[in-house]
Each structure stands twice: as structure tokens, then as C-alpha cells.
Design an enzyme around this catalytic site. Structure first.
Site, PDB file in Angstrom:
ATOM      1  CG  ASP A  90      33.779  -5.557  31.595  1.00  0.00           C
ATOM      2  OD1 ASP A  90      34.470  -5.956  30.645  1.00  0.00           O
ATOM      3  OD2 ASP A  90      32.693  -4.963  31.444  1.00  0.00           O
ATOM      4  CB  THR A  98      38.050  -5.935  28.152  1.00  0.00           C
ATOM      5  OG1 THR A  98      37.142  -5.240  27.305  1.00  0.00           O
ATOM      6  CG2 THR A  98      39.445  -5.880  27.546  1.00  0.00           C
ATOM      7  N   GLY A  99      36.323  -7.800  26.336  1.00  0.00           N
ATOM      8  CA  GLY A  99      36.100  -8.281  24.986  1.00  0.00           C
ATOM      9  C   GLY A  99      36.531  -7.284  23.924  1.00  0.00           C
ATOM     10  CG  ASP A 100      36.134  -3.140  24.407  1.00  0.00           C
ATOM     11  OD1 ASP A 100      35.152  -3.743  23.949  1.00  0.00           O
ATOM     12  OD2 ASP A 100      36.052  -2.127  25.102  1.00  0.00           O
ATOM     13  CE  LYS A 138      35.032 -10.376  30.011  1.00  0.00           C
ATOM     14  NZ  LYS A 138      34.063  -9.283  30.236  1.00  0.00           N
ATOM     15  CG  ASP A 177      31.308  -8.241  33.104  1.00  0.00           C
ATOM     16  OD1 ASP A 177      32.217  -8.624  32.347  1.00  0.00           O
ATOM     17  OD2 ASP A 177      30.795  -7.111  33.054  1.00  0.00           O
TER      18      ASP A 177
END
Length: 1136
Positions: free
Chosen positions: A388, A669-671, A784, A809
Site C-alpha cells: 500500500d 493504492t487508492g490514491d 487489491k 489492506d
């Protein structure tokens, strides 16, 4: 009533709860419904079922079941060995495993009792009664105080706060340590003693974030979950609706799937080979026996005539019985004790990770944690690391950096400046001086658009600073009123924004009776009435507040990610700050865009819509979402903020070391892509010469064609570049990095056509596997896990490792192996197999601990098969010289204790303490990790080497001693040795050779190694003396009576034993000494000492000393026995 509420009468998955067990109907007798009690049970066994259940589970293992069958055969059939020879080792293995599992289950019982016996307060008939948590029943009104964990799932009825709210942390549930706000049930009577209410709600469901109530407008904001902790609220009262194993926490407990290590799979494969060898030996001996007995005079010699019963026995039945007897005779080639040794090695070896002082983090005062010891060796076989970003690669410690207002950038500088901390980097100075300018409006928005709560330091008490997540003012020079404040928030970025506004002179003073107070830079206090909070959710990716000023203006302040805000404001406003937004995205800053909307005319309609949606009994979430989207329109863009999230300590060095070890790192990642890409560059996952292959929504729309067609075209293009043309590019040292977003990944994994989906998935996987690093941005938690599962199930079944610190996660951690501790709670830690405090510790965990664990257990497994082959091969050869009569070569005591006592402790100590390369060299030379990759030490080539070595030693033991016995008179008095002396000499050579073989392989000597190696040899000598020197009353026949003593009285026997030991070990010594390392890695390989044929090495002076010691030892022992010990021993014998 149900028809009026629109509820389906056929619905049966609901329950009726009477608050305080008081029925709403006074005419009917009240019969309380039956629900489960509040006991939590995580244990596996009870006192009554432990023995049968544990035995059943253990005998499901093939090796244990096999030895049970052998034991039963020995009991039923007349076999050449005693049932004790196989029954005792089996009993030892079963007992040790049962003790280990019983102890672990006792710890679970102990943890359950701590929860079940915890005292709670229950309101019954106007009295507060203390009772144990397990005695809570559905319908009880429970009182909970601050910092206490909720004992069951409760509906909030009453709070000590004036605004009828309470704050909780749910770190034990979803991993988020930030504070969440919950509300009491509207229009509830203050006097709970007279409250007469009924709740009809759904049956227990595992969804943490949803709740359906059929007769009241209750939602998740009214539900307090078991495991959550009350914060910043003195006391609450709630009614229990779900208890015990029906709570959402219990329903969400997901047992980890059984993870089998590559070593266990190799053991099973080797076990099948040795099982085939065993069956072949038994078939050969059975066949040759009847061939030999078919010769005249061999079947029934004059000295061994058959009984009538033997003559009447069916020939095929007798052949089958003989086959079983040979199976029993040779069954020790299957190392049943290896399983218990492996279990002990894994269990004890895990403590070395826990004890490692380098893993201790002084900030959180915790070290590494091992949740399972079954996968220690897998740490040395990792091929893919999935990590992550936020909280793992970065610190998740948000700090306000700068802001952009109407296109002008502002940075914070020292508060003593004339501009109250504002530093205008590209805007006119007079803008800052405007009292009612856009800057102050922006700062007011930062002070109002949030869910932050203020906690005065006087309320905190001593030692409770951590209850506000550590968000004090960190020694800032501020006025006394501001200096005494701590902040509680649902996310760290909200606190960063409030503290940023405070630096610029606007301080949020708190919320009192739904009035938000702000202290301006002129020390004026402004009041705003809080009308509505439109909470943040991951779909909208924004949150809003509706407030009313003193002048009566109704204002909407909204903040959120740029992708969710920009479509809702005018494009000309967006262009003014777009440049700053994109620039900060490339510097790894977390961005929030702030907007303002005036809804004075539409507020009545918005208020009615919000109230109607919140009171909806069905589809409440969808209706709220629709109203939120309707309200959050027509807004005016004020500015944007940049919040910095710094890299973890030594994050770049750790990623560089992992890549040097041949491990491929994927960032999930979710960014947004720009922020995540800059993090990858900062961590050195992407280098300057790395060519990035981008597969995102933006690249799919560039061609002006359908997305599906463009996706297919790009996949083929990237596949040709990274896979098909890889040899030509590799010569130019071209590295590739791959970038994909969540939307495109959904198209790859879930294409409209199954054939296309499978093809896209294969192309995508091949491209990624040929890239040095992969970045997956805008990822959902489920995606993920899908990525990890896809790689884990790909060709070759590579070992995967996932790192994350948050609840989002957990899904990918459960698919792989590792979780780390972070600021988002402990859900990731509990669901991981290993937990380390910081990312930098991953380097030592893999490159040092993982490497050593794998080498140790690989040697343990190969050594066990080798020494058992050495043990049984002479027994097999002996049958050719005893008429296939199933006569055992060794005494029953030797058969029983060989694996349990004589040879078990040295290999266990080796597998725990061995360091064939020192840890410093392993950390400095990450490339050494590649030498053991892909289960290199447990492949068929090293297995064949160990097998051939065992065959060579077995042949040498048997025929070397047989050569000695070619001279019948081996004693001074002319007496001859018998078959038990023959077997004892072979066994003595065997025990000394396999033990000294392990001593030669030992590179790292400690006092423990010396104690167990030399101690095991001494124990064998003393045991043989006493076992054969005393008449034991419980033995019907004593085969070894004075056999060992008479053997040692012969100089010839001494000479043969010593020579055979040296001849057995000499070839390997010569091979290793003369096989020098070659090539450019000679400097690295000089540190290595492991096994021939797959590692090369040179010897240290310590090994040379050991070699000289083994050379001089035989001569000294021969002289010592002949000159001193033999006369003394003869006198001792004559005296007896």
C-alpha cells in the site's frame, strides 16, 4: 402497521426486541424471545472433545496415518520387530503436537474468559447492576463509560453529551483509529426506567456499515458495535440488539485460509518417493524369499521344520503377510519424527523474529509480531511484494504545506511576519490585507467544513494525551486559549487543515449546542449554526456542511478530491488553480479542493429532502446519495490545499534492496495516479531511465475510439514492447514500469466477453511480470485482493507478500503473508502472518531472517531423509544374507531411539542457530537472496545428491563391517561376534557418521551446538553401555547383553569404526576443499558455506581445526583405550 410502513409481510429474517424486557402490550403475558447469550468462543477444543477431535485432525496427516497402520500391523501380524518400535515414535509425535495445539487453544480460552468475565453495568428495574459480560441478554439496557469497549452491539439511547452524540474508535473492527460520531435515537425518553419501546430489526448480518430497522428510522449512525471503544464521552446507555457470536464483529471474523508452504509441498513429494522405495524394497524381498525357498531343501530345512498350521496356511495370504512384515521392517525409512522436528523448528524459530532488537520501534514501544510460525521459510522465497502507499510507503502523518486561493499560491512562514504567517509566492501582497477578502473566506471554510471535535487539556487528565490521536499543537507559539486544545477527527487530513487555518490566525473553538465557534485573527468570536453534515464516503470522495451565519445566510461548504469537485464548479474557476493542483500532485502532496455554495433559497427543499432520506426505511443509502448530489451543485470554487504525507524512514533504501534481491514490487493504492507516481519515483521503484507503460482511462480515451478497442490495441502494443522484444531491449538495459488504474483494471478482469477477459488477463499479467515495478492506482480493496490472487495463481505459483496498515489492506494481506503496524489501527496486524513496526524492517525480515530460515529448514528436511536412508539400507542389505527371514539388524531399542534421541537434537539446534552467511553480509549483498529463489535447495537435484549420499554411506557401513567379519575371531580370547554385534557396529558407525556430517555442515558454532552434538554421541555410548550392561527385568529376552562392551574390547572393531567414519566423510571433504568458487561473484561466495552441488565455498580456520581434530581423534582414542580403559573395563567385568 407493517403494511403502512411498506414492509413485506412475508419477511421472516427479522427479530423483535423489547427494550428493558418490557412488553408494549399490557394485555398479553410477556414471554421473552430466545437469543444467543453474550459469550464469545474463539477456542477450538473443550475438555471433553479435545482428545477425539485432536486425534482425528492429526491422523488426517498422511504420515501419521501411515505409521498408525504400521503399528496396527505390528500388533495384529507376527512381525520381526516389536510394536513399540513404531508405536513409541508415533506416540511421541502425537503427544508433542497435541501439547502444542492444546497450549495454543488454552491461550484462546484465556482470551475468551477475559472478554466474557469482564464486568459491565446493566440497568434493571431502575437499578444499576454489575454483572459479567457473558450474562448480557438481548434487550438489556447497558451503561458504558469512557475508554471502555462495548460488550455487544448496542442501539444508542442516551449520551452524557449535550448534543446527544458520542465518539467511538473502531480500530479493532475496521482498523481505523480515528474518531467516529454516533447519534442517539431521535425523540427518545430521557428516563430510561420508564421507557417502553420495541425494536424490530434485521437478523444479524456481517456488514459493519449497514443496518436495517423495520419500525424505526435507525441506521448505522445509531449502532455501537462490539469491539469499538467509547471516546470523549463520559457515559452512554444503549440497548443490546446482537450478542455473543451474533455480533457483527463475530460474524466478520474470517479465519485465515490454510496456507501451505513450498517446503511442505516438497516434503510430500519426497515422501512419495521414499514410500515408493519402501514398497519396492518390500516387494523385492518378498519375491526373492519365495524364489529362494523354491529351491530344494531351502523351504523347510531340517533345523526349522514347519508346523501343521504353517503348512495349511494359504500361500497368497502368507505372501501378503510376509510383504507386510517387510514393510514393517523397513518402515523407518519414512521419517515420522521429521514432522515434529519441523513443527518445533518453526515454533521456536519464530521467537528469533520477536526477539530481534532491530525490529523494536521506540515510538510505539513495540517490536515484530509473529501470528503464525508455519511460513517462516516462505520469507526466504518471496518473488512479489504488494504494498500500500499511504501509511506504508508514507507516514500517514498529514501536515499542511500550502494553499491556492483564486489562482494565487500561499505558503506558511514564521508567525512573527507582518502577514500573520501567510507567504504569498505568486500573488499581490495587498490581497492578504483585505479583511473581508477571499482569503478569510477560505480560512473560515477550513474552520467549518469538517467533523473535528475539540477536547480541552483540562479534561484529558494525566497520561491521556494520546486520546486525541496526538494532535496537540506540538509546541507552537500560540495564544494561551489556543495552546490548551487537542483535536479529535475522523481523518488526519481534517486535523491538518484545522491546524493550518490556526497557523493563519483562524482557530476552531469547538461545537456547542450545534453552534460552531471560530476565533478570528482579530480575536473576534464568530458563531455558525450547524444545520447538516453531509458525511464523506469513498464513492462521492467529498464531504459538506450546511451552516447558518448570524446574519441569517445559509452557506454550503464542500471539500473533497479534485476529481469529485471540479465537475461541480465552473470551468473558468478550475483553470485558475489547475496548474497548482497538478504541480502538487507530482510532489506527493494530498490535495483537497474547497468550494462554497449559497443555498438560501433552496435550503427548505434541501432540508426536507435530507430529513426524508434519513427517515427512509428502505434504500436509505441510495436516497441520501441522490439528495447529496442534488445539494452539492452550483458551487463556487474558493481554493485548494496541499497536505504533505512524507515517506517512511529508509523507504527508498528498502525498495532498492528488494529489487536487488530479485523481488518485484507492486504498489496498490487508492490514491490518484500523479501522487502515487511521484511516490514511486521517490522510493526508487521508478528510475529516470524507466520507460512507463500507462494503461489508464486517459490513455484509453486518447485514440478517439471505443475503450474496448483501444484497450486491446494498447495491450498488444505493450506486450510486444515488454515481452516479445524483451531480449533486444534487455541488451540496452531498458527497464519498464507499468501503470494501471482501477477502472481500466475492471475492464481487463471483467470484460464483456469471457474469451476477451481471459486473453486480456494473460496479456496484462505477462506485461506486468516483465516490468521492474507496477503501480495500480485508484484501487478498491477487492481489486487489491484480485491482483494478488491473480499473480499467486499464475504459472509457477510464485510466493507473494502483501504489506498494508489499514483495514482496506486486509483483503490483500489475507491473500498473501505480511502486514505491518500503522496509524490506521490493528486490523491489518491481526490478519497478517507477520507484523513489523516499519517498512524498513522488511529488508532484514526477508534478506536475513527469511534467507536463513529457508536454508535451515531445507537442510533439516534433506538431512532427515538422508539419515533415515543410511539407517534402513543396511537393514535391507542384511536380508540377502539371512535368507530373507525378516531378521532385524538392529536391536528394538536402537530402532526406537534413533530418530527420537540419538540424532534429533543436533539437527534441531542446527535448524535454529545456523548462519551459513553472517547477517551483515546478507544485508549488504541483496543478490544472495536470488541464490535460494524458487525453492532452489529443495529441488530434485539436491534431493538426488542427498539420496545418493545416503546410498553410498549405507553401502559403506554394511559392507565395511562385513569385511571386518570375514575374520571370525575378533576378540583376544578367540570368541566370535554374532549378528547383534554386527548390527551394533553398523549402528555405531551410522550414529557417529551422520552426527559428524552435520558438524561438518555447521558454519556457526555456539555452545548449544557443541553441547547437543557431542552430548548426543556421549549419550549414545552411555546408553549402549547401560542398556547392555544390566539385566532388565521387564525384557523377556535381552539381545544386547554385554554386546556393546565386548565390541569395544576389540581393537579391530575400533579400527573399523574409525576408518569407516573417515571414509564416509572423506569424499565430501575433498570435494568441498578442491571445488573453488569461480567467476565475478567469488568475493560474495567466499562467505557462503552450505552444501555441495548447489553452493561453493572455501573453509574458515575453524573448519581446518575441526578437520585436524577428526584426524587426530582416532589415533588418540585407540591409544587411550588400549593403554588405560581396556584393563580397567576387564577388571570391572570380572568383578561383576
Amino acid at each position: 402497521m407493517k403494511r403502512r410502513l411498506g414492509v413485506d409481510e412475508r419477511r421472516v429474517d427479522s427479530r423483535t426486541i423489547y427494550v428493558g424486557h418490557r412488553s408494549s402490550s399490557t394485555n398479553e403475558a410477556f414471554i421473552p424471545p430466545k437469543f444467543c447469550d453474550n459469550r464469545i468462543v474463539s477456542s477450538k477444543y473443550t475438555v471433553w472433545n479435545f482428545l477425539p477431535k485432536n486425534l482425528f485432525e492429526q491422523f488426517r496427516r498422511i504420515a501419521n496415518f501411515y505409521f498408525l497402520i504400521i503399528f496396527l500391523v505390528q500388533v495384529i501380524v507376527d512381525t520381526p520387530t516389536s510394536p513399540v518400535t513404531s508405536g513409541l515414535p508415533l506416540f511421541f509425535v502425537i503427544t508433542v503436537t497435541a501439547i502444542k495445539q492444546g497450549y495454543e487453544d488454552w491461550l484462546r480460552h484465556k482470551a475468551d474468559n477475559e472478554v466474557n468475565k469482564y464486568p459491565v453495568t446493566v440497568l434493571e428495574q431502575g437499578r444499576r447492576i454489575r454483572k459479567e459480560s457473558e450474562k448480557i441478554k438481548v434487550g438489556d439496557v447497558v451503561e458504558v463509560e469512557e475508554d471502555v469497549t462495548f460488550p455487544c452491539d448496542l442501539i444508542l439511547l442516551q449520551s452524557s453529551r449535550d448534543d446527544d452524540t458520542c465518539f467511538v474508535t473502531t480500530a479493532s473492527l475496521d482498523g481505523e483509529s480515528n474518531h467516529k460520531t454516533h447519534y442517539t435515537v431521535p425523540d427518545t425518553e430521557k428516563d430510561l426506567e420508564t421507557l417502553n419501546a420495541t425494536i424490530e430489526c434485521e437478523q444479524p448480518q456481517p456488514d459493519l456499515y449497514n443496518m436495517c430497522c423495520l419500525c424505526l428510522s435507525l441506521g448505522p449512525e445509531n449502532l455501537l458495535l462490539k469491539g469499538a471503544t467509547l471516546k470523549n464521552t463520559q457515559r452512554i446507555c444503549g440497548v443490546a440488539i446482537y450478542t455473543g457470536m451474533e455480533t457483527k464483529m463475530a460474524l466478520n471474523y474470517q479465519g485465515k485460509s490454510q496456507k501451505r508452504s513450498a517446503v511442505e509441498k516438497s516434503i510430500n513429494a519426497f515422501l512419495l518417493v521414499y514410500l515408493c522405495i519402501l514398497v519396492s524394497k518390500a516387494l523385492v524381498c518378498t519375491t526373492l524369499k519365495y524364489v529362494w525357498q523354491g529351491k530344494p531343501g531351502q523351504d523347510e530345512p531340517w533345523y526349522n521344520e514347519k508346523t501343521q498350521r504353517e503348512k495349511d496356511t494359504n500361500l497368497y495370504l502368507k505372501m501378503f503377510t510376509d510383504f507386510l512384515s517387510f514393510m514393517v521392517l523397513f518402515n523407518f525409512i519414512i521419517p515420522v519424527s521429521m514432522y515434529v522436528t519441523v513443527e518445533m523448528q518453526k515454533f521456536l524459530g519464530s521467537f528469533f523474529i520477536t526477539w530481534d532488537k532491530d525490529f523494536f520501534d521506540p515510538e510505539i514501544k513495540e517490536g515484530a509480531l509473529v501470528n503464525t510460525s508455519d511460513l517462516n521459510e516462505e520469507l526466504g522465497q518471496v518473488e512479489y511484494v504488494f504494498t500500500d502507499k499511504t501509511g506504508t510507503l508514507t507516514q500517514n502523518n498529514m501536515e499542511f504545506i500550502e494553499c491556492c486561493i483564486d489562482g494565487f499560491q500561499y505558503k506558511y512562514r514564521d508567525a512573527s511576519s507582518d502577514l500573520d504567517g501567510f507567504c504569498v509566492t505568486d500573488g499581490p501582497l495587498n490581497k492578504v490585507q483585505e479583511k473581508a477578502g477571499r482569503e478569510e473566506l477560505f480560512l473560515r471554510a477550513l474552520c467549518l467544513c469538517h467533523t473535528v471535535q475539540v477536547k480541552e487539556s483540562s479534561e484529558q487528565g494525566q497520561g491521556q494525551r494520546d486520546q486525541v490521536d496526538g494532535f496537540g499543537l506540538d509546541g507552537e507559539v500560540l495564544p494561551p486559549l489556543r495552546e490548551q486544545r487537542g483535536f479529535i477527527a475522523s481523518s488526519p487530513d481534517e486535523v491538518a487543515l484545522v491546524k493550518g487555518a490556526m497557523r493563519f490566525g483562524f482557530t476552531f473553538l469547538g461545537l456547542e449546542s450545534k453552534n460552531m465557534k471560530i476565533l478570528t485573527r482579530n480575536n473576534d468570536i464568530e458563531m455558525y449554526e450547524l444545520l447538516h453534515v453531509l458525511n464523506f464516503d469513498p464513492v462521492r470522495r467529498r464531504m459538506s456542511v450546511i451552516v447558518r451565519s448570524k446574519s441569517g445566510d445559509t452557506l454550503l461548504f464542500c471539500k473533497g478530491a479534485d476529481s469529485s469537485i471540479f465537475p461541480r464548479v465552473r470551468q473558468e474557476e478550475v483553470e485558475r488553480i489547475r496548474m497548482h493542483v497538478e504541480r502538487n500532485a507530482t510532489t506527493d502532496d494530498y490535495l483537497l479542493v474547497v468550494t462554497l455554495g449559497a443555498i438560501a433559497e433552496d435550503y427548505a427543499q434541501a432540508d426536507a429532502g435530507l430529513m426524508e432520506a434519513r427517515l427512509a426505511l428502505q434504500d436509505r443509502e441510495q436516497k441520501l446519495m441522490a439528495v447529496y448530489n442534488q445539494v452539492e451543485t452550483g458551487m463556487s470554487l474558493i481554493g485548494a490545499t496541499a497536505v504533505e504525507d512524507r515517506l517512511q524512514e529508509e523507504a527508498a533504501e528498502t525498495m532498492e534492496a528488494l529489487q536487488g534481491a530479485g523481488i518485484k514490487v507492486w504498489v496498490l493504492t487508492g490514491d490518484k495516479m500523479e501522487t502515487a507516481k511521484s511516490t514511486c519515483y521517490a522510493c526508487r521503484l521508478f528510475q529516470r531511465n524507466t520507460e512507463l507503460l500507462e494503461l489508464t482511462v486517459r490513455t484509453l480515451e486518447d485514440g478517439g475510439r471505443r475503450r474496448e478497442e483501444r484497450l486491446h490495441e494498447l495491450l498488444l502494443e505493450y506486450h510486444k514492447k515488454a515481452v516479445q522484444d524483451a531480449p533486444t531491449w534487455s541488451s540496452a538495459n531498458q527497464d519498464y514500469g507499468f501503470i494501471i488504474d482501477g477502472a481500466t483494471l475492471s475492464m481487463v478482469l471483467n470484460s464483456s466477453s469471457e474469451s476477451n477477459s481471459s486473453r486480456y488477463k494473460n496479456l496484462f499479467l505477462q506485461i506486468c511480470q516483465n516490468c521492474t515495478s507496477v503501480l495500480c492506482c485508484r484501487m478498491a480493496p477487492l481489486q487489491k485482493a484480485q491482483i494478488v490472487k491473480m499473480v499467486k495463481n499464475s504459472k509457477g505459483s510464485p510466493i507473494t507478500l502483501s504489506i498494508g496498515d489499514g483495514a482496506n489492506d486486509v483483503s490483500m494481506i489475507l491473500e498473501a503473508h505480511v502486514g505491518i503496524k500503522g496509524k490506521e489501527g490493528r486490523q491489518a496486524v491481526r490478519n497478517s502472518d507477520y507484523a513489523i513496526p516499519k517498512l524498513k524492517h522488511l529488508k532484514k525480515l526477508l534478506l536475513a531472517h527469511g534467507h536463513l530460515y529457508y536454508v535451515r529448514i531445507a537442510h533439516l528436511v534433506q538431512y532427515f531423509f538422508y539419515k533415515n536412508l543410511c539407517f534402513i539400507l543396511p537393514q535391507f542389505l542384511y536380508q540377502f544374507f539371512c535368507g530373507y527371514s525378516q531378521q532385524p539388524l538392529y536391536d528394538a531399542a536402537y530402532l526406537t531411539m534413533y530418530n527420537i534421541c540419538f540424532t534429533s537434537m543436533p539437527i534441531l539446534a542446527y535448524s535454529l542457530l545456523e548462519q551459513h552467511i553472517c547477517i551483515e553480509v546478507l544485508l549488504d549483498n541483496a543478490a544472495l537472496y536470488r541464490d535460494i529463489a524458487k525453492n532452489g535447495m529443495l529441488r530434485w537435484r539436491p534431493f538426488l545428491y542427498w539420496t545418493l549420499l545416503g546410498v553410498f554411506h549405507g553401502l559403506l557401513f554394511f559392507f565395511g563391517v562385513r569385511f571386518l567379519f570375514s575374520n571370525p575371531a575378533l576378540q583376544d580370547n578367540g570368541q566370535v561376534f554374532g549378528n547383534w554385534s554386527y548390527g551394533t557396529i553398523v549402528f555405531t558407525v551410522l550414529v557417529f557418521t551422520v552426527t559428524l556430517k552435520l558438524a561438518l555442515d555447521t558454519r556457526h558454532w555456539t555452545w548449544i551446538n557443541h553441547f547437543v552434538i557431542w552430548g548426543s554421541l556421549l549419550f549414545y555410548v552411555f546408553f549402549s553401555f547401560f542398556w547392555g550392561g544390566i539385566i532388565w527385568p521387564f525384557l523377556k529376552q535381552q539381545r544386547l547383553y554385554f554386546v556393546f562392551a565386548n565390541m569395544l574390547s576389540s581393537v579391530s572393531a575400533w579400527l573399523v569404526i574409525i576408518l569407516l567414519i573417515l571414509l564416509s566423510l572423506l569424499p565430501e571433504i575433498l570435494l568441498v576443499v578442491f571445488h573453488k568458487p569461480r567467476g565475478p561473484r567469488q568475493v560474495e561466495l567466499r562467505h557462503i558455506h552450505t552444501f555441495p552441488l548447489y553452493f561453493t565455498h572455501s573453509f574458515s580456520p575453524r573448519f581446518i581445526y575441526l578437520f585436524h581434530f577428526l584426524t587426530v581423534l582416532p589415533l588418540f582414542s585407540l591409544w587411550f583405550w588400549s593403554s588405560l580403559m581396556e584393563p580397567i573395563f576387564n577388571i570391572f567385568i570380572r568383578g561383576i
